[in-house]
Scaffold this motif. Structure first.
Motif, PDB file in Angstrom:
ATOM      1  N   ILE A 247       0.461  -0.949   0.422  1.00  9.18           N
ATOM      2  CA  ILE A 247       0.603   0.318   0.360  1.00  9.18           C
ATOM      3  C   ILE A 247       0.968   1.119   0.047  1.00  9.18           C
ATOM      4  N   GLU A 248       2.127   1.184   0.487  1.00  4.43           N
ATOM      5  CA  GLU A 248       2.488   2.337   0.623  1.00  4.43           C
ATOM      6  C   GLU A 248       3.336   2.544  -0.026  1.00  4.43           C
ATOM      7  N   ALA A 249       3.955   1.817  -1.182  1.00  2.00           N
ATOM      8  CA  ALA A 249       4.481   1.699  -2.266  1.00  2.00           C
ATOM      9  C   ALA A 249       3.849   1.914  -3.432  1.00  2.00           C
ATOM     10  N   GLU A 250       2.855   1.756  -3.470  1.00  2.00           N
ATOM     11  CA  GLU A 250       1.765   2.560  -4.895  1.00  2.00           C
ATOM     12  C   GLU A 250       0.678   3.852  -4.288  1.00  2.00           C
ATOM     13  N   ALA A 251       1.566   4.305  -3.400  1.00  2.00           N
ATOM     14  CA  ALA A 251       0.670   5.774  -2.796  1.00  2.00           C
ATOM     15  C   ALA A 251       1.389   6.888  -3.828  1.00  2.00           C
ATOM     16  N   GLU A 252       0.627   7.508  -4.306  1.00  2.00           N
ATOM     17  CA  GLU A 252       1.365   8.656  -4.708  1.00  2.00           C
ATOM     18  C   GLU A 252       2.352   9.777  -4.259  1.00  2.00           C
TER      19      GLU A 252
END
Length: 168
Positions: A115-120
């Motif tokens: 989730i953190e890695a995919e967040a803009e």
């Protein structure tokens, strides 16, 4: 205890630094529980507290789930250990084995990392139902660092009481 934690960088950007400190604290919890069996993991501190290392691992699985999956990602899912939303159930170490607790915790950590890695950006917002307000990914990561740091202090004392192991 094997200390194979990766030290956070001294000169990185904000996101990399937050990610590194969070992973450092996750690795610290794993290190504090390394090599212990279920009975040792269930050993409680001192009355009236029922705090145990196994309870801490279960609690941190809930924390990871609530803050990343529910708050930031907006997933509608129950807590790991309670369908009724009772957060305190996680501390009850009699309800699972170490293997079950660590499997749940590792799954939630992997979800959180994704989730953190995919967040803009760190400015991505989610709704924290308990507070009734929006929070940023930045605040969530800082909150988790704080939560792990506090509980890793508990874990250090619990581990020392189990077998005398102290440090880092």
């Amino acid at each position: 205890m094997t200390d194979d934690r990766i030290e956070p960088p001294r000169t990185a950007g904000e996101r990399e630094t937050l990610r590194a400190y969070l992973d450092f604290h996750r690795a610290t919890l794993a290190m504090k529980t390394e090599g212990l069996g279920d009975e040792e993991l269930r050993r409680q501190s001192m009355p009236p507290s029922t705090l145990s290392l196994l309870g801490l691992v279960r609690h941190m699985a809930e924390v990871e789930r609530v803050w990343f999956r529910k708050t930031i990602n907006g997933e509608d899912l129950p807590l790991v250990w309670s369908d009724e939303g009772d957060y305190q159930v996680a501390y009850d170490a009699s309800r699972s084995t170490g293997a079950e607790a660590f499997d749940a915790w590792r799954r939630e950590v992997e979800h959180a990392r994704r989730i953190e890695a995919e967040a803009e950006s760190l400015d991505v917002r989610g709704f924290q139902a308990r507070w009734g307000e929006e929070v940023t990914l930045r605040m969530v990561m800082l909150h988790l660092i704080h939560e792990y740091a506090r509980h890793n202090g508990h874990a250090d004392l619990l581990r020392e009481g189990i077998d005398g192991t102290v440090g880092a």
